[in-house]
Design a protein around this motif. Structure first.
Motif, mmCIF file in Angstrom:
data_model
loop_
_atom_site.group_PDB
_atom_site.id
_atom_site.type_symbol
_atom_site.label_atom_id
_atom_site.label_comp_id
_atom_site.label_asym_id
_atom_site.label_seq_id
_atom_site.Cartn_x
_atom_site.Cartn_y
_atom_site.Cartn_z
ATOM 1 N N ASN A 37 0.820 -1.209 0.000
ATOM 2 C CA ASN A 37 0.000 0.000 0.000
ATOM 3 C C ASN A 37 0.857 1.264 0.000
ATOM 4 O O ASN A 37 0.506 2.258 -0.652
ATOM 5 C CB ASN A 37 -0.929 -0.010 1.211
ATOM 6 C CG ASN A 37 -1.917 1.131 1.207
ATOM 7 O OD1 ASN A 37 -1.917 1.990 2.094
ATOM 8 N ND2 ASN A 37 -2.778 1.173 0.209
ATOM 9 N N GLU A 38 1.997 1.223 0.686
ATOM 10 C CA GLU A 38 2.901 2.375 0.676
ATOM 11 C C GLU A 38 3.454 2.613 -0.733
ATOM 12 O O GLU A 38 3.556 3.758 -1.181
ATOM 13 C CB GLU A 38 4.059 2.145 1.657
ATOM 14 C CG GLU A 38 3.673 2.202 3.121
ATOM 15 C CD GLU A 38 3.423 3.623 3.588
ATOM 16 O OE1 GLU A 38 3.656 4.563 2.807
ATOM 17 O OE2 GLU A 38 2.996 3.796 4.741
ATOM 18 N N ASN A 93 9.462 3.700 -7.289
ATOM 19 C CA ASN A 93 8.965 3.491 -5.931
ATOM 20 C C ASN A 93 9.031 2.036 -5.477
ATOM 21 O O ASN A 93 8.576 1.734 -4.368
ATOM 22 C CB ASN A 93 7.525 3.995 -5.830
ATOM 23 C CG ASN A 93 7.449 5.503 -5.861
ATOM 24 O OD1 ASN A 93 8.087 6.187 -5.070
ATOM 25 N ND2 ASN A 93 6.668 6.045 -6.787
ATOM 26 N N ILE A 94 9.592 1.144 -6.266
ATOM 27 C CA ILE A 94 9.752 -0.243 -5.827
ATOM 28 C C ILE A 94 10.595 -0.340 -4.551
ATOM 29 O O ILE A 94 10.269 -1.121 -3.639
ATOM 30 C CB ILE A 94 10.359 -1.099 -6.964
ATOM 31 C CG1 ILE A 94 9.327 -1.296 -8.073
ATOM 32 C CG2 ILE A 94 10.831 -2.449 -6.431
ATOM 33 C CD1 ILE A 94 9.838 -2.088 -9.265
ATOM 34 N N PRO A 95 11.691 0.428 -4.403
ATOM 35 C CA PRO A 95 12.469 0.343 -3.149
ATOM 36 C C PRO A 95 11.680 0.683 -1.893
ATOM 37 O O PRO A 95 12.087 0.279 -0.787
ATOM 38 C CB PRO A 95 13.604 1.354 -3.375
ATOM 39 C CG PRO A 95 13.752 1.443 -4.852
ATOM 40 C CD PRO A 95 12.373 1.280 -5.392
ATOM 41 N N VAL A 96 10.570 1.401 -2.029
ATOM 42 C CA VAL A 96 9.762 1.749 -0.853
ATOM 43 C C VAL A 96 9.295 0.487 -0.132
ATOM 44 O O VAL A 96 9.184 0.469 1.095
ATOM 45 C CB VAL A 96 8.555 2.627 -1.276
ATOM 46 C CG1 VAL A 96 7.620 2.873 -0.097
ATOM 47 C CG2 VAL A 96 9.041 3.951 -1.843
ATOM 48 N N TYR A 97 9.021 -0.564 -0.885
ATOM 49 C CA TYR A 97 8.546 -1.820 -0.278
ATOM 50 C C TYR A 97 9.551 -2.349 0.743
ATOM 51 O O TYR A 97 9.166 -2.922 1.767
ATOM 52 C CB TYR A 97 8.295 -2.848 -1.376
ATOM 53 C CG TYR A 97 7.800 -4.181 -0.856
ATOM 54 C CD1 TYR A 97 6.440 -4.397 -0.656
ATOM 55 C CD2 TYR A 97 8.698 -5.213 -0.568
ATOM 56 C CE1 TYR A 97 5.989 -5.622 -0.178
ATOM 57 C CE2 TYR A 97 8.244 -6.427 -0.088
ATOM 58 C CZ TYR A 97 6.890 -6.621 0.104
ATOM 59 O OH TYR A 97 6.439 -7.824 0.593
ATOM 60 N N TYR A 98 10.848 -2.161 0.474
ATOM 61 C CA TYR A 98 11.899 -2.717 1.334
ATOM 62 C C TYR A 98 12.346 -1.732 2.414
ATOM 63 O O TYR A 98 13.257 -2.050 3.181
ATOM 64 C CB TYR A 98 13.100 -3.113 0.471
ATOM 65 C CG TYR A 98 12.742 -4.103 -0.600
ATOM 66 C CD1 TYR A 98 12.622 -5.458 -0.312
ATOM 67 C CD2 TYR A 98 12.491 -3.682 -1.910
ATOM 68 C CE1 TYR A 98 12.285 -6.374 -1.293
ATOM 69 C CE2 TYR A 98 12.155 -4.589 -2.899
ATOM 70 C CZ TYR A 98 12.043 -5.925 -2.583
ATOM 71 O OH TYR A 98 11.709 -6.826 -3.558
ATOM 72 N N ALA A 113 3.799 -1.870 10.219
ATOM 73 C CA ALA A 113 4.972 -1.511 9.419
ATOM 74 C C ALA A 113 5.441 -0.118 9.801
ATOM 75 O O ALA A 113 4.623 0.793 9.968
ATOM 76 C CB ALA A 113 4.643 -1.567 7.921
ATOM 77 N N HIS A 114 6.728 0.003 9.967
ATOM 78 C CA HIS A 114 7.324 1.321 10.145
ATOM 79 C C HIS A 114 8.682 1.329 9.451
ATOM 80 O O HIS A 114 9.233 0.284 9.122
ATOM 81 C CB HIS A 114 7.438 1.710 11.620
ATOM 82 C CG HIS A 114 8.282 0.774 12.413
ATOM 83 N ND1 HIS A 114 8.414 0.863 13.771
ATOM 84 C CD2 HIS A 114 9.063 -0.295 12.055
ATOM 85 C CE1 HIS A 114 9.228 -0.088 14.213
ATOM 86 N NE2 HIS A 114 9.619 -0.792 13.197
#
Length: 280
Positions: A37-38, A93-98, A113-114
């Motif tokens: 979602n982020e 924005n794929i790196p946001v998942y990690y 999640a934080h």
């Protein structure tokens, strides 16, 4: 633009801020779902802002670049630009998942999640954080201001030339449809750039202050002034995702006419039923 702005409202406002808080034990609290979602939130907001920039570029070319207008201002170009913007920011924005980790683990299930502590210390994440804010909203700030200033300058100079050719240097012809159209364009440009700058300003100021001074809020302290400042910035930033579409829509005479018809149609239907009843 409307579709992306609607996605911002669904993913960021409804799912993230409403359903997440009102359904505390739902699957939305799984760490993987929160991380996905982020990613969607970041991508939707980025696309919303950069499609606004793309639309500003389109208006600039349409008004100021006569030779390029016929080649650029076409449906095919708009479709290509839209697809490119969405692909670029989807991958960006794929790196946001990690960047997120679970808050707690229950029965081998990750909940909440934080941001990882490394996000604020590792050079890679710090670079990504700055790049993210430069791409949105600092660079769009600059581009929208620059292009709108050039467009307004072109319109003002064209109006002066038109009045000079008509022998009206000292009097303004309010009946000239071309000049009325240009005035509407200036008003629209100021409305778009003004709302974007004002509504994104709290977010940009909070980011710059927190990163330059290296101070961050405590996520569990809800009265922390920095946390309140960030949530306020997020609120105005999300509001910006819907104002541009509304401004563009209400600026179109055809849209206003259709809106008037939609509002009046129930009353007209009631009047017709009453007339039919009394005539019958």
């Amino acid at each position: 633009m409307t579709t992306v702005d609607l996605l911002v409202i669904i993913s960021n406002v409804i799912i993230y801020y409403m359903l997440y808080y009102y359904f505390p034990f739902s699957f939305l609290h799984f760490t993987s779902i929160r991380s996905i979602n982020e990613v969607i939130n970041y991508t939707a907001v980025d696309c919303s802002v950069w499609l606004t920039v793309a639309f500003t570029v389109d208006r600039f070319v349409l008004i100021c670049c006569q030779r390029l207008r016929a080649k650029y201002c076409r449906e095919e170009t708009a479709a290509v630009v839209t697809v490119i913007v969405m692909i670029i920011f989807s991958f960006k924005n794929i790196p946001v998942y990690y960047a997120f980790e679970p808050i707690y683990i229950i029965n081998n299930v990750e909940w909440g999640a934080h941001l990882k502590p490394d996000y604020f210390t590792l050079p890679e994440w710090i670079t990504f954080d700055w790049l993210d804010t430069i791409l949105n909203p600092l660079l769009p700030y600059f581009l929208i201001l620059l292009l709108n200033a050039l467009t307004v300058r072109h319109i003002v100079m064209a109006n002066r030339t038109r009045r000079a050719l008509q022998g009206q240097r000292n009097t303004q012809n309010s009946d000239d449809p071309e000049m009325q159209s240009r005035r509407k364009s200036i008003t629209l440009l100021f409305a778009i750039s003004g709302t974007f700058i004002v509504l994104w300003m709290p977010y940009a100021i909070f980011f710059l202050i927190s990163r330059i001074t290296d101070t961050f809020y405590e996520p569990d302290h809800y009265m922390d002034p920095l946390l309140i400042a960030e949530y306020t910035g997020d609120m105005f930033q999300l509001l910006s995702s819907c104002t541009n579409t509304c401004v563009y829509a209400f600026a179109q005479s055809k849209f206003r006419e259709q809106l008037r018809i939609a509002i009046m149609s129930p009353f007209l239907a009631i009047i017709k039923c009453v007339k039919y009843f009394f005539i019958a």
